[in-house]
Design a protein around this motif. Sequence first.
Motif, short mmCIF file in Angstrom:
data_model
loop_
_atom_site.label_atom_id
_atom_site.label_comp_id
_atom_site.label_asym_id
_atom_site.label_seq_id
_atom_site.Cartn_x
_atom_site.Cartn_y
_atom_site.Cartn_z
N ILE A 78 -10.43 -63.76 4.26
CA ILE A 78 -9.33 -63.50 5.17
C ILE A 78 -9.43 -62.08 5.71
O ILE A 78 -9.68 -61.15 4.97
CB ILE A 78 -7.99 -63.70 4.45
CG1 ILE A 78 -7.80 -65.19 4.18
CG2 ILE A 78 -6.85 -63.19 5.30
CD1 ILE A 78 -6.69 -65.47 3.23
N LEU A 97 0.24 -70.48 1.74
CA LEU A 97 1.08 -69.85 2.77
C LEU A 97 0.75 -68.37 2.61
O LEU A 97 0.83 -67.84 1.49
CB LEU A 97 2.57 -70.07 2.49
CG LEU A 97 3.05 -71.52 2.36
CD1 LEU A 97 4.55 -71.55 2.09
CD2 LEU A 97 2.74 -72.31 3.62
N ILE A 98 0.35 -67.72 3.67
CA ILE A 98 -0.08 -66.32 3.56
C ILE A 98 0.79 -65.43 4.44
O ILE A 98 0.87 -65.63 5.65
CB ILE A 98 -1.55 -66.19 3.97
CG1 ILE A 98 -2.40 -67.10 3.07
CG2 ILE A 98 -2.00 -64.74 3.87
CD1 ILE A 98 -3.82 -67.29 3.57
N CYS A 99 1.44 -64.46 3.81
CA CYS A 99 2.35 -63.59 4.56
C CYS A 99 1.56 -62.54 5.34
O CYS A 99 0.76 -61.80 4.78
CB CYS A 99 3.35 -62.91 3.64
SG CYS A 99 4.54 -61.91 4.57
N LEU A 100 1.82 -62.48 6.63
CA LEU A 100 1.11 -61.55 7.51
C LEU A 100 1.57 -60.12 7.29
O LEU A 100 0.90 -59.17 7.68
CB LEU A 100 1.33 -61.93 8.98
CG LEU A 100 0.72 -63.26 9.42
CD1 LEU A 100 1.27 -63.68 10.78
CD2 LEU A 100 -0.80 -63.14 9.49
N LEU A 133 -6.46 -75.36 3.70
CA LEU A 133 -5.35 -75.23 4.65
C LEU A 133 -4.64 -73.92 4.38
O LEU A 133 -4.18 -73.67 3.27
CB LEU A 133 -4.37 -76.40 4.48
CG LEU A 133 -3.04 -76.27 5.23
CD1 LEU A 133 -3.25 -76.13 6.73
CD2 LEU A 133 -2.14 -77.46 4.94
N GLU A 134 -4.59 -73.09 5.40
CA GLU A 134 -3.90 -71.81 5.27
C GLU A 134 -2.87 -71.70 6.37
O GLU A 134 -3.20 -71.83 7.55
CB GLU A 134 -4.91 -70.67 5.39
CG GLU A 134 -5.87 -70.60 4.21
CD GLU A 134 -7.16 -69.82 4.51
OE1 GLU A 134 -8.00 -69.73 3.60
OE2 GLU A 134 -7.31 -69.32 5.65
N ILE A 135 -1.64 -71.45 5.99
CA ILE A 135 -0.58 -71.28 6.97
C ILE A 135 -0.18 -69.81 6.94
O ILE A 135 0.21 -69.27 5.91
CB ILE A 135 0.64 -72.16 6.66
CG1 ILE A 135 0.22 -73.64 6.62
CG2 ILE A 135 1.74 -71.94 7.70
CD1 ILE A 135 1.34 -74.61 6.26
N TYR A 136 -0.33 -69.13 8.07
CA TYR A 136 0.01 -67.72 8.18
C TYR A 136 1.39 -67.57 8.78
O TYR A 136 1.75 -68.30 9.69
CB TYR A 136 -1.00 -67.01 9.08
CG TYR A 136 -2.40 -67.07 8.56
CD1 TYR A 136 -2.89 -66.09 7.71
CD2 TYR A 136 -3.23 -68.15 8.89
CE1 TYR A 136 -4.17 -66.16 7.21
CE2 TYR A 136 -4.51 -68.23 8.39
CZ TYR A 136 -4.98 -67.23 7.56
OH TYR A 136 -6.25 -67.31 7.07
N GLY A 137 2.14 -66.61 8.27
CA GLY A 137 3.47 -66.39 8.82
C GLY A 137 4.17 -65.31 8.03
O GLY A 137 3.53 -64.36 7.58
N TYR A 138 5.49 -65.44 7.85
CA TYR A 138 6.25 -64.42 7.15
C TYR A 138 7.03 -65.02 5.99
O TYR A 138 7.71 -66.03 6.15
CB TYR A 138 7.20 -63.71 8.12
CG TYR A 138 6.42 -62.97 9.18
CD1 TYR A 138 5.88 -61.71 8.92
CD2 TYR A 138 6.16 -63.55 10.43
CE1 TYR A 138 5.11 -61.06 9.86
CE2 TYR A 138 5.39 -62.90 11.38
CZ TYR A 138 4.87 -61.65 11.09
OH TYR A 138 4.10 -61.01 12.02
N CYS A 139 6.92 -64.38 4.86
CA CYS A 139 7.62 -64.87 3.67
C CYS A 139 9.08 -64.44 3.72
O CYS A 139 9.48 -63.62 4.55
CB CYS A 139 6.95 -64.37 2.40
SG CYS A 139 7.27 -62.63 2.04
#
Lengths: 146, 146
Positions: A78, A97-100, A133-139
């Motif tokens: 990443i 789920l990966i926090c940007l 599967l990686e979903i990027y966004g904000y936690c």
Amino acid sequence: MIKKEARKRFFDYIKKQGLRNTRQREEILEVFLSSGGHITADEIFEKVKARDSSIGYATIHRNLALLLDSGLAEEIKIGKGKTRYEQMHMRQHHDHLICLKCGKFIEVRDENIERLQEKLAEENDFKPVRHKLEIYGYCKKCINKH
Amino acid sequence: MIKKEARKRFFDYIKKQGLRNTRQREEILEVFLSSGGHITADEIFEKVKARDSSIGYATIHRNLALLLDSGLAEEIKIGKGKTRYEQMHMRQHHDHLICLKCGKFIEVRDENIERLQEKLAEENDFKPVRHKLEIYGYCKKCINKH
DNA sequence: ATGGATGCAAATGATTTGCAGAATG
DNA sequence: CATTCTGCAAATCATTTGCATCCAT
């Protein structure tokens, strides 16, 4: 015990390939299997060195390649950071789920998505082996701060 | 025209950041937007150089970072090869089936999976921005050969 | 004119490789 | 014993950065 299964799988693979077992290989496998997940080559190096200070960095990479080939490990790359290695065998597959903002990894799993992926592959005459599967966004914590 | 939209989005971003427009930036954007997808920095470099032989390699990377930041491009890092850049804006989002034997990329999209991903994120108090789904396996041609 | 942008070359950082000696099966 | 493995250092490869200069605004 599950770790034992993983060890067996690794050594079976080693033998099948005509390779040999070594002290270093054993230690690296042990550290990898005991890691929470998402471990880097450096982190493995440090942990193995704590037990056997004579080990070389290159040996970590050479054996990591074997873990990949044997199907025990999976690479996660990443951004510009270093490659992380995750366990495939012992634990159930999961997505991320990966926090940007803060970089937090949240592990998730959805049976319906798993099933639809199988179907999607099948519809394309494709035989799936594994997926990522990686979903990027904000936690939750960072959702208001960006 | 869709490419025009993408250009607008890029230059709006540039302006908002207080950055400037340049001949090189324009050319790199053009080559990127005209690419089929999954293009590398090297490939962009070669194509831009064909039109403007004075361009430097570093400039490609500097502008690729901008394409990433503006949300027009997405990085794809697989195995040990170089990073590939894909268009996010113009084209509909899609996932990938990647053949472990021949390396073929098959682009796919499944509305149900897209929807379930939204739901999965929501259930985890996570605000999704984008995602990446890669399914590794064997394509029709290679399915019997491995 | 002023501060961002560029080209070049050198620097970086992660990973890989060549080699001679050590260790495994 | 024949070969694989290892540690070390050097080599690679992609990407990044420092700097002097150029150029857009």
